[in-house]
Design an enzyme around this catalytic site. Structure first.
Site, PDB file in Angstrom:
ATOM      1  N   GLU A   1      -7.952   9.921 -10.239  1.00 39.52           N
ATOM      2  CA  GLU A   1      -9.106   8.433  -8.701  1.00 39.52           C
ATOM      3  C   GLU A   1      -9.274   7.771 -10.119  1.00 39.52           C
ATOM      4  O   GLU A   1      -8.454   6.768 -10.522  1.00 39.52           O
ATOM      5  CB  GLU A   1      -9.331   9.151  -7.826  1.00 39.52           C
TER       6      GLU A   1
ATOM      7  N   LYS B   1      -0.364  -4.335  -1.790  1.00 39.45           N
ATOM      8  CA  LYS B   1      -1.517  -3.835  -1.489  1.00 39.45           C
ATOM      9  C   LYS B   1      -1.436  -2.750  -0.219  1.00 39.45           C
ATOM     10  O   LYS B   1      -1.756  -1.860  -0.242  1.00 39.45           O
ATOM     11  CB  LYS B   1      -2.439  -5.209  -0.606  1.00 39.45           C
TER      12      LYS B   1
ATOM     13  N   TRP C   1       7.688  -9.520  -3.073  1.00 41.30           N
ATOM     14  CA  TRP C   1       7.229  -9.053  -4.575  1.00 41.30           C
ATOM     15  C   TRP C   1       8.304  -7.928  -4.848  1.00 41.30           C
ATOM     16  O   TRP C   1       8.968  -7.177  -3.412  1.00 41.30           O
ATOM     17  CB  TRP C   1       6.529  -7.892  -3.913  1.00 41.30           C
TER      18      TRP C   1
ATOM     19  N   LYS D   1      -7.030   4.714 -10.878  1.00 45.09           N
ATOM     20  CA  LYS D   1      -7.790   3.314 -11.243  1.00 45.09           C
ATOM     21  C   LYS D   1      -7.632   2.459 -12.187  1.00 45.09           C
ATOM     22  O   LYS D   1      -7.472   1.217 -13.065  1.00 45.09           O
ATOM     23  CB  LYS D   1      -9.428   2.902 -10.861  1.00 45.09           C
TER      24      LYS D   1
ATOM     25  N   CYS E   1       6.029  -7.568   0.828  1.00 43.66           N
ATOM     26  CA  CYS E   1       5.860  -9.106   0.727  1.00 43.66           C
ATOM     27  C   CYS E   1       5.061  -9.699   2.016  1.00 43.66           C
ATOM     28  O   CYS E   1       5.153  -8.629   3.109  1.00 43.66           O
ATOM     29  CB  CYS E   1       7.831  -9.207   1.236  1.00 43.66           C
TER      30      CYS E   1
ATOM     31  N   GLU F   1      -3.611   1.661 -13.150  1.00 39.34           N
ATOM     32  CA  GLU F   1      -3.502   0.646 -12.556  1.00 39.34           C
ATOM     33  C   GLU F   1      -3.950  -0.466 -13.318  1.00 39.34           C
ATOM     34  O   GLU F   1      -3.302  -1.865 -13.256  1.00 39.34           O
ATOM     35  CB  GLU F   1      -4.252   0.584 -10.939  1.00 39.34           C
TER      36      GLU F   1
ATOM     37  N   HIS G   1      -2.935  24.671 -22.400  1.00 36.96           N
ATOM     38  CA  HIS G   1      -1.971  24.954 -21.334  1.00 36.96           C
ATOM     39  C   HIS G   1      -0.855  24.052 -21.821  1.00 36.96           C
ATOM     40  O   HIS G   1       0.447  24.040 -21.001  1.00 36.96           O
ATOM     41  CB  HIS G   1      -2.143  25.584 -19.983  1.00 36.96           C
TER      42      HIS G   1
ATOM     43  N   ARG H   1      -1.873  -9.018  -1.231  1.00 35.22           N
ATOM     44  CA  ARG H   1      -0.805  -8.001  -1.267  1.00 35.22           C
ATOM     45  C   ARG H   1       0.004  -8.182  -2.523  1.00 35.22           C
ATOM     46  O   ARG H   1       0.692  -6.724  -2.616  1.00 35.22           O
ATOM     47  CB  ARG H   1       0.261  -8.448  -0.320  1.00 35.22           C
TER      48      ARG H   1
ATOM     49  N   ASN I   1      10.715  -8.460   4.831  1.00 33.26           N
ATOM     50  CA  ASN I   1      10.494  -7.912   4.584  1.00 33.26           C
ATOM     51  C   ASN I   1      11.406  -6.305   4.208  1.00 33.26           C
ATOM     52  O   ASN I   1      11.371  -6.108   5.826  1.00 33.26           O
ATOM     53  CB  ASN I   1       8.964  -7.295   4.790  1.00 33.26           C
ATOM     54  N   GLY I   2      11.475  -5.621   3.867  1.00 30.70           N
ATOM     55  CA  GLY I   2      12.133  -4.423   3.916  1.00 30.70           C
ATOM     56  C   GLY I   2      13.022  -4.558   2.611  1.00 30.70           C
ATOM     57  O   GLY I   2      13.418  -5.104   1.230  1.00 30.70           O
TER      58      GLY I   2
HETATM   59  C1  F6R Z   1      -4.581   2.045  -5.535  1.00 33.54           C
HETATM   60  C2  F6R Z   1      -4.110   2.159  -4.451  1.00 33.54           C
HETATM   61  C3  F6R Z   1      -2.570   3.203  -3.778  1.00 33.54           C
HETATM   62  C4  F6R Z   1      -3.162   3.207  -2.368  1.00 33.54           C
HETATM   63  C5  F6R Z   1      -1.783   3.331  -1.694  1.00 33.54           C
HETATM   64  C6  F6R Z   1      -1.890   4.355  -0.082  1.00 33.54           C
HETATM   65  O1  F6R Z   1      -5.918   2.023  -5.943  1.00 33.54           O
HETATM   66  O2  F6R Z   1      -4.465   1.670  -3.691  1.00 33.54           O
HETATM   67  O3  F6R Z   1      -2.605   4.143  -4.310  1.00 33.54           O
HETATM   68  O4  F6R Z   1      -3.605   4.350  -2.395  1.00 33.54           O
HETATM   69  O5  F6R Z   1      -0.799   3.019  -1.162  1.00 33.54           O
HETATM   70  O6  F6R Z   1      -1.988   3.358   0.441  1.00 33.54           O
HETATM   71  P1  F6R Z   1      -2.434   2.850   2.475  1.00 33.54           P
HETATM   72  O7  F6R Z   1      -4.448   4.112   1.723  1.00 33.54           O
HETATM   73  O8  F6R Z   1      -3.138   2.566   2.632  1.00 33.54           O
HETATM   74  O9  F6R Z   1      -1.294   4.228   2.716  1.00 33.54           O
END
Ligand code: F6R
Length: 655
Positions: free
Chosen positions: A527, A650, A100, A531, A29, A534, A550, A54, A125-126
């Site tokens: 990756e 984020k 969030w 993407k 948050c 997500e 497999h 975020r 937050n938390g």
């Molecule tokens: C995917 C993404 C997340 C972050 C993960 C780690 O697009 O952004 O999977 O990579 O939450 O975040 P950081 O790199 O900030 O530790």
């Protein structure tokens, strides 16, 4: 169904006494707070707007007005909606929040700030892990709850403590803190004391931005850069008292560690922001931040390399003064990271073991922190994190620190943090630091942070090889020359966008997609799948191509596109036979090749050439680009919220 559920982990027990209670876990948050001579409502909302990236599902603001009444407004929509609702609300002290939630409904009653007695307002937050038992305690004391959140428990407890002994807000917060288990960053105000805000950090980042005749709090100083470039970071267990003309920070023992009116004697230093704020609020002509950030990669990569290279040689000191010494001693590397950052660590393992023969373990932080890993004596721990604030990674490093201390220097462990944020928690834990220069990444889906992490990790591999004399000067020179070409090559991969848009129209109609790669292309496939899921919400899975037979081969049918990354390398022959396995089962292949791969185009094998003659290091960087563009355009066609995809945020600052 049992009435009581007991969850156990290493350090605590959480007792859920009533399964009908909705457990609301709030994280990532955003918090903004202000105390000033002037009206703070517009400042709070401008701060919240800057935290929107975020991700959040509700937002709220509480202000103590001129008549000393608390006014609180909440929304389940965007901050823009809050802007309309706050018309006419003015005051000199206030707090605001974007929430969030992973569990529990995003309803207005659960949005912050939480108000008790029309007097106290709190944002948090938390997670309060022992909230069930605390809630029962408050109810026994006569408290009436108006939300299902753990946060409300904190403000109810503060209120009970205040009322019981007629305490000030400061004293009541101090007495409440030892009762809370979990992680939190919070700010609280009292309508009967409209000159003061109390803020506390434990496990969730908070910073105080300093002004003239005004002071501010936020969960990310970036949110307030438009108003103050000077800030102080709270350390774990700190409590801050903010007034318009002073900020005092105390540690858990009540000792003053910072006083804005006596900075010479303060233990904490004021940080002047070096971050470039200019691009944060602007999409620079792009429709989405993610698209802009994908296109910023040539520049981000070039800037990350800057200062690390001289005369085609790597300057090992770019990892820190002690780096050459530390790197010469280590026998193993342990990578700790999450999500996309974890994928970059996986690529590093292939590079490091293959090119310089140093063993590498790679583990997601959320697993590492909850097992008892058997680790050897001479290990370099590498934390990779865009935000530098990811809670799982930070907790994993805390464990490393603790074990390191217990070994009293006998285990020769060192920590290197690779991050995009200079003033972050993970940077503070590290012996060595490498900062990627991706610039501010707003889109929730990480793009330029990933490719700049790959650049940092390629430099790390070269630095380790040099320090241990496992890499000849000629090879070093060749690699550095190769790295220097990457920004240009990435630009030419970006120039293939039209072809990718065509492909996106096909993928956007799919329910599910499979990604295949071998060697370093396996983490790139992971990756790519991450993407796509997500931001487009299409189910996507990635596999090492050799694993198909497999199990995953059972998923191959005409409806499920199989996206393949096929550079011209030692594994191409093997990959080609994997493609046969797919084709012969009616699968539709969409392959990204380099021009020398020469894949046979057929009705069921569609090929896009991304590059030509790519080297071992540049290959994963280049093949990431079409996958980013593909997920972006698929999501755009589907009309999803690309920069703030559903359920995601984020910076994952709490478990
Ligand atoms: C995917 C993404 C997340 C972050 C993960 C780690 O697009 O952004 O999977 O990579 O939450 O975040 P950081 O790199 O900030 O530790």
């Amino acid at each position: 169904m049992p009435k009581e559920l007991l969850l156990k982990n290493k350090s605590f027990y959480v007792i859920l006494t009533n399964l009908t209670v909705i457990l609301t876990v709030i994280f990532m948050c955003g918090i903004v707070g202000a105390v000033s001579e002037r009206n703070i409502t517009p400042i709070l909302l401008a701060g919240l707007t800057r935290l929107e990236y975020r991700g959040y599902d509700s937002a709220g603001v509480a202000v103590i007005n001129k008549e000393q009444n608390l006014e609180c407004v909440k929304t389940l929509n965007k901050v823009k909606d809050l802007n309309e609702k706050v018309t006419g609300i003015e005051g000199n002290l206030g707090i605001a929040h974007t929430r969030w939630a992973t569990h529990g409904l995003p309803v207005e009653s659960n949005a912050h700030p939480h108000i008790v007695n029309n007097r106290l307002a709190l944002v948090h937050n938390g997670i309060v892990e022992n909230y069930s038992e605390l809630k029962q305690f408050c109810i026994n004391q006569g408290a009436i709850f108006s939300s299902d959140t753990d946060t409300e428990v904190i403000v109810q407890l503060i209120n009970i403590t205040m009322q019981k002994d007629n305490l000030t807000l400061y004293d009541a917060v101090r007495q409440t803190l030892p009762k809370l288990k979990g992680a939190y960053g919070m700010a609280v105000i009292d309508a009967e004391n409209p000159d003061e805000m109390i803020a506390v950090r434990q496990g969730s980042p908070l910073t105080i931005s300093l002004g003239f005749g005004e002071n501010f709090i936020s969960s990310d100083p970036m949110a307030l850069l438009f108003i103050s470039q000077q800030y102080v970071v709270l350390e774990e267990n700190d409590l801050a008292i903010l007034r318009k003309d002073s900020v005092v920070i105390e540690n858990s023992k009540g000792k003053v560690v910072f006083d804005s009116n006596d900075t010479q004697k303060s233990k904490y230093k004021i940080i002047t922001s070096t971050q470039d704020d200019a691009g944060v609020t602007s999409k620079g002509g792009y429709r989405h931040f993610m698209h802009k950030e994908i296109h910023e990669q040539p520049k981000a990569i070039a800037e990350t390399l800057e200062g690390c290279i001289s005369d085609n040689r790597l300057l090992v000191e770019c990892f820190g003064q002690e780096a050459a010494f530390i790197f010469s001693k280590i026998k193993r590397v342990q990578i700790i990271a999450c999500g996309t950052s974890y994928h970059s660590g996986m690529v590093f393992r292939y590079w490091c073991e293959d090119i310089i023969g140093i063993p590498v373990d790679v583990e997601v932080a959320s697993e590492f922190r909850y097992r008892n890993p058997a680790i050897e004596k001479d290990v370099l721990f590498v934390a990779i994190s865009q935000s530098g604030e990811t809670a799982d990674t930070a907790e994993a490093l805390k464990i490393v620190e603790k074990l390191k201390k217990q070994a009293e220097g006998k285990n020769h462990w060192s920590i290197l943090t690779i991050s995009n944020k200079a003033e972050s928690t993970l940077v503070r834990y590290a012996d060595l630091v490498f900062l990627t220069r991706a610039g501010f990444e707003v889109g929730v889906a990480s793009t330029k942070a990933f490719t700049t992490q790959l650049v940092a990790l390629s430099l790390l591999m070269i630095a380790l090889g040099k320090s241990q004399k496992r890499l000849s000067e000629t090879v070093e020179k060749r690699m550095i020359q190769g790295l220097r070409k990457v920004p240009k090559l990435v630009q030419s991969a970006l120039d293939q966008e039209e072809q990718i848009i065509e492909l996106s129209n096909i993928i956007a109609n799919s329910q599910s997609a499979l990604f295949l790669g071998r060697g370093t292309m396996y983490p790139i496939a992971l990756e790519g799948a991450l993407k796509l899921k997500e931001i487009s919400y299409i189910h996507a899975e990635a596999f090492p191509a050799g694993e198909l037979k497999h199990g995953p081969l059972a998923l191959v049918d005409e409806e499920t596109p199989v996206i393949v990354i096929a550079p011209n390398n030692d594994l191409l022959i093997k990959l080609k036979s994997n493609l046969e396995e797919v084709s012969s089962r009616g699968g539709k292949i969409y392959a990204f090749e380099d021009k020398n791969s020469k894949l046979t185009r057929t009705k069921s094998v569609n090929v896009i050439s991304v590059a030509e003659n790519v080297g071992r290091i540049s290959c994963p960087l280049l093949f990431t680009i079409p996958l980013q563009l593909l997920s972006y355009h698929v999501a755009r066609i589907k009309g999803t919220d690309i920069d703030q995809p559903r359920n995601l945020a984020k910076s994952v600052t709490v478990e």
